[in-house]
Design an enzyme around this catalytic site. Structure first.
Site, short mmCIF file in Angstrom:
data_model
loop_
_atom_site.label_atom_id
_atom_site.label_comp_id
_atom_site.label_asym_id
_atom_site.label_seq_id
_atom_site.Cartn_x
_atom_site.Cartn_y
_atom_site.Cartn_z
N GLY A 125 0.82 -1.21 0.00
CA GLY A 125 0.00 0.00 0.00
C GLY A 125 0.85 1.25 0.00
O GLY A 125 0.49 2.25 0.60
N ASP B 71 14.26 -5.58 -7.19
CA ASP B 71 13.77 -6.21 -8.42
C ASP B 71 14.65 -5.77 -9.59
O ASP B 71 15.01 -4.59 -9.69
CB ASP B 71 12.34 -5.72 -8.78
CG ASP B 71 11.30 -6.13 -7.76
OD1 ASP B 71 11.60 -6.99 -6.92
OD2 ASP B 71 10.18 -5.57 -7.82
N LYS C 78 14.36 -6.14 11.13
CA LYS C 78 15.42 -6.64 10.24
C LYS C 78 15.06 -6.52 8.74
O LYS C 78 15.88 -6.08 7.94
CB LYS C 78 15.77 -8.09 10.61
CG LYS C 78 17.08 -8.58 10.02
CD LYS C 78 18.29 -7.92 10.67
CE LYS C 78 18.72 -8.66 11.91
NZ LYS C 78 19.76 -8.00 12.67
N CYS D 54 -21.07 -0.29 -18.70
CA CYS D 54 -20.39 -0.76 -19.91
C CYS D 54 -20.90 -2.15 -20.31
O CYS D 54 -21.97 -2.26 -20.88
CB CYS D 54 -18.88 -0.69 -19.76
SG CYS D 54 -18.07 -0.60 -21.36
N GLY E 63 -22.18 -4.21 -18.39
CA GLY E 63 -23.44 -4.31 -17.65
C GLY E 63 -24.59 -3.64 -18.41
O GLY E 63 -25.73 -4.13 -18.40
N GLU F 268 -19.75 -9.87 -29.57
CA GLU F 268 -18.49 -10.21 -28.88
C GLU F 268 -18.59 -11.61 -28.25
O GLU F 268 -17.63 -12.36 -28.25
CB GLU F 268 -18.20 -9.17 -27.78
CG GLU F 268 -16.92 -9.46 -26.99
CD GLU F 268 -16.71 -8.51 -25.80
OE1 GLU F 268 -17.58 -7.65 -25.54
OE2 GLU F 268 -15.67 -8.65 -25.13
N HIS G 50 -18.09 4.51 -18.19
CA HIS G 50 -17.71 4.07 -16.83
C HIS G 50 -17.73 5.28 -15.89
O HIS G 50 -16.69 5.90 -15.66
CB HIS G 50 -16.29 3.51 -16.84
CG HIS G 50 -16.13 2.22 -17.57
ND1 HIS G 50 -16.29 0.99 -16.96
CD2 HIS G 50 -15.83 1.96 -18.86
CE1 HIS G 50 -16.09 0.03 -17.85
NE2 HIS G 50 -15.81 0.60 -19.01
N GLU H 35 -17.67 5.35 -12.83
CA GLU H 35 -16.85 5.12 -11.63
C GLU H 35 -15.49 5.80 -11.70
O GLU H 35 -14.89 6.11 -10.67
CB GLU H 35 -16.68 3.61 -11.38
CG GLU H 35 -15.86 2.82 -12.40
CD GLU H 35 -16.70 2.27 -13.57
OE1 GLU H 35 -17.77 2.84 -13.85
OE2 GLU H 35 -16.25 1.28 -14.20
N1 GLN Z 1 -16.52 -5.87 -23.85
C1 GLN Z 1 -17.39 -4.75 -24.06
C2 GLN Z 1 -16.90 -3.86 -25.20
O1 GLN Z 1 -15.76 -3.92 -25.56
C3 GLN Z 1 -17.56 -3.94 -22.79
C4 GLN Z 1 -16.31 -3.25 -22.35
C5 GLN Z 1 -16.29 -2.84 -20.91
O2 GLN Z 1 -17.11 -3.28 -20.12
N2 GLN Z 1 -15.35 -2.00 -20.56
O3 GLN Z 1 -17.64 -3.08 -25.73
#
Ligand code: GLN
Length: 564
Positions: free
Chosen positions: A29, A159, A200, A399, A401, A423, A523, A525
């Site tokens: 984090g 790394d 340590k 999206c 959804g 798709e 999106h 969000e």
């Molecule tokens: N797979 C879908 C598309 O490409 C939705 C993409 C997503 O949910 N970001 O349109």
């Protein structure tokens, strides 16, 4: 030193840099520690930005599966970046750009392209100085115009992939004035069996840093509890820093509490002092207090929201989880996110598991179906959407959804039994979701989707308008498929309404007669912030609270409006 086009060094810029490295193990984090430091500097009146360094060879995060590094975060300029950039946007409340994510892929690609173009003609092109110069230039360019730039070096010290970055950092420290450069090292302080905090691992990781010429200025110990005085003293002694340069960052349930916690330890004051930022800092009683007020706000109750996805990994849906939290902060309720595995819901072989996830779905107060790619789990998502639509459960589709909500209505309302997205099933007889025309010619997978911020026009008088409170919104996108225009007329016969559009492209859907059934091709969000919750998420929670009879902070006129 004069201005340098290769390294971006310019003594007149006057930026301050805080580099943050991690020791002992990954997943400590350090991004949250870094973002919290940034938040406190912002509260004190400084202009702060951030850069995330990812030492992988991918040019960007866009081609990676969420199981690798969690969700792919999308910026307004369409950059597909590491999810830590999302934390910086949320903690700093600043928009980042693609240039704020430096990857090995980007750096090497650029240097090799320059070599091919003949820009280094006659020279041997090498990691030092050409790659390291390019790293330094990118950091300085991203910092331009701000007071402080926080640079998080991904991975763990030691790394192999991280070596060029640590070397760039060593050079950086030399080029900048001492008071313009600070190195914070975040390490793990584990407990021994007999309950002792062990230093340590920290000593060893600092030794590793010092062997490459880097001396940390600040040490932050990640531990289940606060570091005790003796632990701090020991770390200071062995790592050659003053005791007051050692800070604790104990485990907390809510990452938004971390700025308050490190403030309590005085991390912000120490950093400002080291960077000679104190003269410009606002006095303590004049600092921005809104973060504290927001994250310590009383909650009126809690609600359960089901998240129906296929990646059984919280980080894969980080921004959706955060957006739900922000809506909860706005409404004064705790949001308990209930994981519903769309794959298990869909798995005919595993009845018990399927039933468990189905039961979870039927126990929640609201349902979110987030984005995704590929057919795995989509039948479970469609089943969840059908359940939400038929039972008046508040629903938000993001999206994929959104697209699956279109498929659900096509199958169960229009009766197109094998309707699907092209798709998922290229041979469906009803491809209600089809590829974007501009994607026909696309063959490269990296950075080629419809990406970033685009405006949506919202139809007046719709749920979408009352949710956004306006007839236009600009949100971030990441998709290759869309609602197939050939089916617009068919949907016009149903209660499915496309209430947000970008030209002929459907961006928002809702279902008339349902209390809250909203889908967005974008999106939302990714634009949600703690103090500025995303409207579709706030609308979802208001509908949930009304259904559950929870009054909430903003209840009354607001929630009525949303449901009107
Ligand atoms: N797979 C879908 C598309 O490409 C939705 C993409 C997503 O949910 N970001 O349109």
């Amino acid at each position: 030193m004069p201005t340098d086009s290769e390294t971006g060094y310019d003594p007149t810029l006057g930026n301050k840099f805080i580099f943050v490295t991690g020791g002992v193990m990954s997943g400590l984090g350090k991004g949250i520690t870094a973002a919290s430091t940034g938040r406190l500097l912002k509260n004190a009146g400084f202009d702060v930005t951030a850069v995330k360094i990812d030492p992988y060879l991918n040019v960007d995060a866009g081609t990676m599966n969420p199981y690798q590094h969690g969700e792919v975060y999308v910026l307004k300029d369409g950059g597909e970046v590491d999810l830590d950039l999302g934390n910086y946007e949320r903690f700093l409340d600043e928009d980042m750009t693609f240039d704020h994510n430096v990857t090995t892929g980007k750096t090497y690609k650029h240097v090799i392209e320059k070599e091919r173009a003949g820009d280094y003609l006659g020279k041997t092109v090498q990691i030092i100085p050409h790659i390291t110069d390019d790293i330094k230039r990118r950091i300085r360019e991203a910092a331009d115009g701000t007071d402080v730039c926080i640079v998080e070096v991904g991975g763990t010290v030691g790394d192999i992939e991280g070596m060029p970055y640590l070397e760039a950092l060593r050079q950086f420290a030399h080029e900048e004035d001492e008071e313009d450069f600070l190195l914070t090292h975040v390490t793990l302080v584990p407990y021994s069996k007999n309950g002792e905090q062990k230093t340590k691992p920290t000593q060893h990781s600092v030794k590793e840093l010092r062997s490459i010429g880097l001396q940390p200025d600040v040490l932050v110990g990640r531990c289940t509890d606060k570091l005790d005085a003796e632990t701090k003293r020991k770390i200071a002694l062995f790592c050659d820093v003053p005791t007051d340069a050692v800070f604790s960052n104990p485990d907390v349930d809510d990452v938004y509490q971390v700025p308050l916690m490190v403030e309590e330890e005085g991390l912000d004051e120490y950093v400002m002092d080291q960077l000679h930022l104190t003269p410009k800092a606002l006095p303590v009683d004049e600092r921005d207090n809104s973060w504290r007020q927001l994250v310590t706000r009383e909650r009126e109750g809690s609600v359960d929201v089901g998240l129906v996805g296929k990646y059984d990994l919280e980080d894969a849906y980080m921004s959706v989880n955060e957006a739900l939290k922000h809506a909860g902060l706005a409404e004064g309720v705790d949001v308990n996110v209930v994981w519903v595995d769309s794959d298990d819901m869909d798995d005919a072989e595993a009845d018990e598991v399927r039933n468990e996830h189905r039961e979870r779905l039927e126990s929640v107060d609201g349902i979110v179906v987030p984005g995704g790619f590929g057919s795995r789990g989509t039948e479970g998502k469609i089943a969840a959407i059908e359940y939400a639509r038929e039972n008046d459960v508040p629903f938000l589709g993001l999206c994929l959804g959104f697209q699956m909500a279109v498929v659900e209505v096509a199958r169960n309302v229009l009766g197109y039994e094998d309707a699907n997205s092209a798709e998922m099933d290229p041979d469906t007889s009803a491809p209600v979701i089809d590829i974007l025309p501009e994607q026909y010619e696309v063959s490269d997978m990296g950075g080629t989707m419809r990406l970033g911020a685009h405006q949506t026009d919202i139809t007046p008088g719709t749920l979408a308008e009352s949710v956004y409170g306006t007839t236009a919104c600009t949100e971030r996108h990441r998709h290759r498929y869309e609602v197939n225009p050939e089916y617009f007329e068919d949907f016009a016969e149903t209660n499915l309404v496309f209430s947000g559009r970008a030209g002929n492209r459907m961006e928002i859907l809702e279902y008339e007669g349902h209390p809250y059934f909203l889908g967005t091709q974008f999106h939302p969000e990714f634009r949600s912030r703690p103090g500025r919750a995303s409207p579709p998420f706030v609308g979802l929670l208001e509908a949930v609270m009304e259904r559950e009879g929870i009054p909430g902070a903003d209840n009354g006129a607001d929630s009525e409006e949303v449901r009107a």
